[in-house]
Scaffold this motif. Sequence first.
Motif, PDB file in Angstrom:
ATOM      1  N   VAL A   1      73.202  23.298  76.093  1.00 18.03           N
ATOM      2  CA  VAL A   1      71.869  22.400  76.314  1.00 18.03           C
ATOM      3  C   VAL A   1      72.253  21.292  77.596  1.00 18.03           C
ATOM      4  N   PRO A   2      71.040  21.162  78.220  1.00 19.39           N
ATOM      5  CA  PRO A   2      71.137  20.270  79.434  1.00 19.39           C
ATOM      6  C   PRO A   2      71.992  18.800  78.903  1.00 19.39           C
ATOM      7  N   ALA A   3      72.750  18.261  79.739  1.00 18.32           N
ATOM      8  CA  ALA A   3      73.521  17.017  79.508  1.00 18.32           C
ATOM      9  C   ALA A   3      72.609  15.977  78.840  1.00 18.32           C
ATOM     10  N   THR A   4      71.260  15.938  79.335  1.00 13.74           N
ATOM     11  CA  THR A   4      70.551  14.799  78.781  1.00 13.74           C
ATOM     12  C   THR A   4      69.656  15.095  77.368  1.00 13.74           C
ATOM     13  N   ILE A   5      69.864  16.270  77.155  1.00 11.02           N
ATOM     14  CA  ILE A   5      69.128  16.641  75.725  1.00 11.02           C
ATOM     15  C   ILE A   5      70.087  15.921  74.359  1.00 11.02           C
ATOM     16  N   GLU A   6      68.991  15.410  73.471  1.00 10.12           N
ATOM     17  CA  GLU A   6      69.510  15.227  72.345  1.00 10.12           C
ATOM     18  C   GLU A   6      68.742  16.293  71.139  1.00 10.12           C
ATOM     19  N   VAL A   7      69.549  17.037  70.471  1.00  8.41           N
ATOM     20  CA  VAL A   7      69.324  18.153  69.906  1.00  8.41           C
ATOM     21  C   VAL A   7      68.562  17.737  68.588  1.00  8.41           C
ATOM     22  N   ASP A   8      67.475  18.039  68.071  1.00  8.79           N
ATOM     23  CA  ASP A   8      66.855  17.994  66.792  1.00  8.79           C
ATOM     24  C   ASP A   8      67.430  18.880  65.781  1.00  8.79           C
ATOM     25  N   LEU A   9      68.662  18.613  65.063  1.00  9.63           N
ATOM     26  CA  LEU A   9      69.088  19.963  64.190  1.00  9.63           C
ATOM     27  C   LEU A   9      68.143  20.538  63.252  1.00  9.63           C
ATOM     28  N   LYS A  10      67.438  19.549  62.633  1.00  6.46           N
ATOM     29  CA  LYS A  10      66.597  19.968  61.756  1.00  6.46           C
ATOM     30  C   LYS A  10      65.558  21.059  62.292  1.00  6.46           C
TER      31      LYS A  10
ATOM     32  N   ALA B   1      67.493  24.191  63.207  1.00  8.73           N
ATOM     33  CA  ALA B   1      67.451  25.226  62.048  1.00  8.73           C
ATOM     34  C   ALA B   1      66.386  25.747  61.573  1.00  8.73           C
ATOM     35  N   ALA B   2      65.179  25.252  61.565  1.00  6.84           N
ATOM     36  CA  ALA B   2      63.783  25.987  61.109  1.00  6.84           C
ATOM     37  C   ALA B   2      63.651  26.741  62.134  1.00  6.84           C
ATOM     38  N   VAL B   3      63.890  26.669  63.722  1.00  7.19           N
ATOM     39  CA  VAL B   3      63.572  27.709  64.580  1.00  7.19           C
ATOM     40  C   VAL B   3      64.263  29.105  64.220  1.00  7.19           C
ATOM     41  N   LEU B   4      65.682  28.843  63.909  1.00  5.22           N
ATOM     42  CA  LEU B   4      66.547  29.997  63.602  1.00  5.22           C
ATOM     43  C   LEU B   4      66.445  30.441  62.168  1.00  5.22           C
ATOM     44  N   GLY B   5      65.627  29.988  61.314  1.00  5.58           N
ATOM     45  CA  GLY B   5      65.355  30.250  59.932  1.00  5.58           C
ATOM     46  C   GLY B   5      66.483  29.958  58.916  1.00  5.58           C
ATOM     47  N   LEU B   6      67.107  28.825  59.155  1.00  9.31           N
ATOM     48  CA  LEU B   6      68.403  28.506  58.663  1.00  9.31           C
ATOM     49  C   LEU B   6      67.860  27.440  57.727  1.00  9.31           C
ATOM     50  N   LYS B   7      68.804  27.060  56.568  1.00 12.70           N
ATOM     51  CA  LYS B   7      68.389  26.036  55.801  1.00 12.70           C
ATOM     52  C   LYS B   7      68.861  24.538  56.612  1.00 12.70           C
ATOM     53  N   ARG B   8      69.977  24.801  57.166  1.00 16.69           N
ATOM     54  CA  ARG B   8      70.503  23.687  57.815  1.00 16.69           C
ATOM     55  C   ARG B   8      71.496  23.784  58.767  1.00 16.69           C
ATOM     56  N   LEU B   9      71.559  22.992  59.698  1.00 14.98           N
ATOM     57  CA  LEU B   9      72.728  23.032  60.865  1.00 14.98           C
ATOM     58  C   LEU B   9      73.411  21.767  60.855  1.00 14.98           C
TER      59      LEU B   9
ATOM     60  N   GLY C   1      75.442  36.722  76.004  1.00 18.95           N
ATOM     61  CA  GLY C   1      74.474  37.235  74.976  1.00 18.95           C
ATOM     62  C   GLY C   1      73.579  36.238  74.308  1.00 18.95           C
ATOM     63  N   ALA C   2      73.583  35.157  74.914  1.00 15.94           N
ATOM     64  CA  ALA C   2      72.791  34.048  74.462  1.00 15.94           C
ATOM     65  C   ALA C   2      71.406  34.253  74.488  1.00 15.94           C
ATOM     66  N   ARG C   3      70.812  33.600  73.234  1.00 12.82           N
ATOM     67  CA  ARG C   3      69.198  33.861  73.017  1.00 12.82           C
ATOM     68  C   ARG C   3      68.741  32.413  73.308  1.00 12.82           C
ATOM     69  N   ALA C   4      67.612  32.436  74.107  1.00 13.01           N
ATOM     70  CA  ALA C   4      66.949  31.352  74.523  1.00 13.01           C
ATOM     71  C   ALA C   4      66.059  30.681  73.565  1.00 13.01           C
ATOM     72  N   VAL C   5      66.139  29.358  73.116  1.00 13.14           N
ATOM     73  CA  VAL C   5      65.532  28.592  72.308  1.00 13.14           C
ATOM     74  C   VAL C   5      64.892  27.259  73.025  1.00 13.14           C
ATOM     75  N   ASP C   6      63.539  27.206  72.727  1.00 14.29           N
ATOM     76  CA  ASP C   6      62.775  25.973  73.422  1.00 14.29           C
ATOM     77  C   ASP C   6      62.984  24.873  72.438  1.00 14.29           C
ATOM     78  N   LEU C   7      63.774  24.003  73.020  1.00 14.59           N
ATOM     79  CA  LEU C   7      64.172  22.689  72.337  1.00 14.59           C
ATOM     80  C   LEU C   7      63.245  21.576  72.293  1.00 14.59           C
ATOM     81  N   ARG C   8      62.080  21.852  72.933  1.00 13.14           N
ATOM     82  CA  ARG C   8      61.109  20.696  73.097  1.00 13.14           C
ATOM     83  C   ARG C   8      60.655  20.409  71.582  1.00 13.14           C
ATOM     84  N   PRO C   9      60.235  19.184  71.174  1.00 12.80           N
ATOM     85  CA  PRO C   9      59.629  18.956  69.912  1.00 12.80           C
ATOM     86  C   PRO C   9      58.316  19.730  69.647  1.00 12.80           C
ATOM     87  N   GLY C  10      58.073  20.344  68.419  1.00 13.65           N
ATOM     88  CA  GLY C  10      57.167  21.144  68.021  1.00 13.65           C
ATOM     89  C   GLY C  10      57.192  22.646  68.466  1.00 13.65           C
TER      90      GLY C  10
END
Length: 164
Positions: free
Chosen positions: A65-74, A77-85, A151-160
Amino acid sequence: MPPSKPPAVRLLEARKVPHRLIRFDPAIRSAVDVAREAGVEPARVLKTLVLEPEPPQRKPVLLMVPATIEVDLKQLAAVLGLKRLRMARHADAERMTGLEVGGISALALAGKGFPALVDAAALRHATVFVSAGVRGADIELAPADLVAVTGARAVDLRPGTSAE
């Protein structure tokens, strides 16, 4: 005697992937500080986070992730279909990857079974910077090459948002 080539450089050279190695003081651990040293905008410097998914998998997830991004792990996890990260503790991240914090790199770990993710916003830049697999060295390369090698998968980390 010049420093040895970082693991990611050897991999990129073997695959004939265009790249540029930059070196900086290995005491620098912040991606924002790396951006300052390299004279580039922080959005182009990707930090690699080691995330432990639940339910547990064989390997942790590497998130670039870009240096300035704070990741919402919850949200992620939802985006990836996981219970928790959860963010791996530094000692655990080093044990799991075999690399030192500040030098953890999806490029250096390519082909070793680590699922890799990259923030979709990073793909909009002509080049990005990622760790070369050792402290004090980053690699500049095209985001498409980063995705192809890791082999990275792109994920959009913007809220919502959801995975691409």
